[in-house]
Design a protein around this motif. Structure first.
Motif, PDB file in Angstrom:
ATOM      1  N   UNK A   1      66.194  39.531  27.019  1.00 27.33           N
ATOM      2  CA  UNK A   1      65.074  40.217  26.377  1.00 27.33           C
ATOM      3  C   UNK A   1      64.041  39.168  25.999  1.00 27.33           C
ATOM      4  N   UNK A   2      62.817  39.346  26.481  1.00 30.08           N
ATOM      5  CA  UNK A   2      61.735  38.410  26.191  1.00 30.08           C
ATOM      6  C   UNK A   2      60.748  39.054  25.223  1.00 30.08           C
ATOM      7  N   UNK A   3      60.446  38.337  24.160  1.00 31.99           N
ATOM      8  CA  UNK A   3      59.370  38.747  23.264  1.00 31.99           C
ATOM      9  C   UNK A   3      58.068  38.227  23.864  1.00 31.99           C
ATOM     10  N   UNK A   4      57.233  39.140  24.312  1.00 31.49           N
ATOM     11  CA  UNK A   4      56.069  38.783  25.114  1.00 31.49           C
ATOM     12  C   UNK A   4      54.964  38.178  24.252  1.00 31.49           C
ATOM     13  N   UNK A   5      54.413  37.067  24.717  1.00 31.73           N
ATOM     14  CA  UNK A   5      53.243  36.445  24.104  1.00 31.73           C
ATOM     15  C   UNK A   5      51.988  36.777  24.907  1.00 31.73           C
TER      16      UNK A   5
ATOM     17  N   UNK B   1      54.688  35.776  29.761  1.00 32.63           N
ATOM     18  CA  UNK B   1      55.266  34.600  29.134  1.00 32.63           C
ATOM     19  C   UNK B   1      55.682  34.982  27.724  1.00 32.63           C
ATOM     20  N   UNK B   2      56.623  34.227  27.172  1.00 38.38           N
ATOM     21  CA  UNK B   2      57.082  34.534  25.828  1.00 38.38           C
ATOM     22  C   UNK B   2      58.323  33.741  25.468  1.00 38.38           C
ATOM     23  N   UNK B   3      59.062  34.266  24.516  1.00 36.59           N
ATOM     24  CA  UNK B   3      60.271  33.594  24.038  1.00 36.59           C
ATOM     25  C   UNK B   3      61.465  34.535  24.179  1.00 36.59           C
TER      26      UNK B   3
ATOM     27  N   UNK C   1      59.583  30.811  27.982  1.00 43.05           N
ATOM     28  CA  UNK C   1      59.740  31.111  29.398  1.00 43.05           C
ATOM     29  C   UNK C   1      58.514  31.861  29.918  1.00 43.05           C
ATOM     30  N   UNK C   2      58.414  31.927  31.224  1.00 40.12           N
ATOM     31  CA  UNK C   2      57.554  32.896  31.877  1.00 40.12           C
ATOM     32  C   UNK C   2      58.401  33.590  32.934  1.00 40.12           C
ATOM     33  N   UNK C   3      57.936  34.744  33.416  1.00 43.65           N
ATOM     34  CA  UNK C   3      58.823  35.550  34.243  1.00 43.65           C
ATOM     35  C   UNK C   3      58.056  36.407  35.234  1.00 43.65           C
ATOM     36  N   UNK C   4      58.672  36.583  36.391  1.00 40.42           N
ATOM     37  CA  UNK C   4      58.217  37.535  37.398  1.00 40.42           C
ATOM     38  C   UNK C   4      58.886  38.870  37.099  1.00 40.42           C
ATOM     39  N   UNK C   5      58.098  39.943  37.042  1.00 38.19           N
ATOM     40  CA  UNK C   5      58.609  41.246  36.617  1.00 38.19           C
ATOM     41  C   UNK C   5      58.410  42.307  37.696  1.00 38.19           C
TER      42      UNK C   5
ATOM     43  N   UNK D   1      61.173  28.288  33.312  1.00 36.79           N
ATOM     44  CA  UNK D   1      60.747  27.575  32.115  1.00 36.79           C
ATOM     45  C   UNK D   1      59.236  27.371  32.163  1.00 36.79           C
ATOM     46  N   UNK D   2      58.620  27.234  31.007  1.00 40.19           N
ATOM     47  CA  UNK D   2      57.182  26.922  30.975  1.00 40.19           C
ATOM     48  C   UNK D   2      57.012  25.496  31.503  1.00 40.19           C
TER      49      UNK D   2
END
Length: 325
Positions: A31-35, A66-68, A85-89, A107-108
């Motif tokens: 689970x990523x908390x989006x920034x 991106x987020x944590x 992190x950043x992520x492809x969704x 990773x960033x």
């Protein structure tokens, strides 16, 4: 949490910032908390009702973020709560939280701030998979990218230069072309005033482009083949100029050329993980070393996603438009 929802397909005002249930990570997800989240033309198509998310994906738009890391799903290792992190969704980037398969996490990169990192996953994965894994652009070859001022275009120019290719771009107007030149483009073609086939023919002495990355589709199909060199490769990744076009197969045969067409969103997770791993191996060091960078036109509040969509529709931007939570 809050997310951008689409109660009914339509124009930019169809995007509604609303309270929705928090997602829960399944096995192999985090689970990523989006920034921040990137805005892509695929999001505009989804808003209009033309590009539904693949089965099981988040219903909300957004193909990168991106987020944590806020939580780990069962069986996840190698990542920790709090990691940036950043992520492809496959969807869900226009939200305060999103679940991501671990294979699509990155990773960033060193030297990149957390917001800017949201501009990287979709463009790097798209360009690397199409231009290098499929079309196999090599040092010394001539590469043409249409829409050089777009997020895809600005990344494609830099990556092609980084591997030693000669880069041609099409873009609308001198300002966008100048930005492309600053990123390393060698051949600048204003599609509003010039014919890219004729210009490329002049500059290459009639040889043409070894690889073309095309976001236009049907409108450019035959002209792209005309612009290809012998053994050239045309990679189609967009349909801004239509879905159906005519193709002279005789010319394709004579040139011993290839036409490929791919999309990223609907690929199985294992294929996406392979592409993401290649991006981390080959592209992340270029970014950390300062040879390639994310080009961000502007950042806007996520609740104002409608305004961001208008920016893309006007094509007034250079590089990526980001939404911040």
């Amino acid at each position: 949490m809050h997310a951008i929802t689409i109660p009914e397909p339509g124009g930019p005002d169809a995007l509604v910032w609303a309270e929705v249930p928090d997602p829960v990570p399944d096995a192999g997800e985090v689970l990523v908390e989006v920034v921040a989240g990137g805005v892509n033309r695929a999001d505009l198509m989804q808003r209009q009702g033309f590009y539904d998310p693949p089965p099981g994906a988040s219903p909300y738009p957004g193909l990168e973020c991106s987020g944590r890391i806020a939580a780990l799903g069962p069986g996840v290792s190698g990542w920790a709560v709090g990691d940036e992190v950043c992520a492809l969704l496959s969807g869900g980037g226009y939200a305060e939280k999103v679940c991501v398969p671990v294979g699509q996490l990155l990773p960033v990169p060193d030297g990149v701030d957390l917001v800017t990192a949201a501009a990287l996953p979709e463009v790097t994965a798209t360009v690397w998979s199409n231009v290098f894994l499929v079309a196999q652009l090599r040092p010394g070859e001539t590469f043409l990218v249409h829409g050089g001022g777009s997020g895809i275009g600005t990344m494609a120019v830099q990556l092609a230069k980084a591997v030693g290719a000669r880069v041609a771009v099409t873009a609308g107007g001198p300002e966008k072309l100048e930005r492309c030149r600053e990123l390393g483009a060698d051949i600048l073609i204003d599609y509003r005033e010039q014919d890219f086939v004729e210009e490329l023919d002049k500059v290459t002495g009639g040889v043409g482009a070894d690889v073309i990355l095309d976001i236009v589709g049907a409108k450019y199909l035959q002209r792209n083949v005309d612009a290809l060199a012998v053994s050239g490769r045309l990679a189609i990744i967009g349909l801004q100029g239509g879905r159906k076009g005519e193709l002279d197969l005789g010319k394709l045969l004579t040139k011993r050329a290839a036409v490929t067409a791919t999309s990223l969103r609907a690929r199985p997770p294992a294929e996406k993980a392979t592409i993401v791993a290649a991006v981390r191996e080959h592209v992340w060091p270029l970014i950390a070393g300062g040879r390639v960078r994310a080009v961000v036109d502007r950042t806007m509040p996520m609740r104002d996603a409608a305004a961001a969509h208008r920016v893309l529709e006007e094509s007034s931007h250079v590089g990526k438009v980001l939404l911040t939570t």
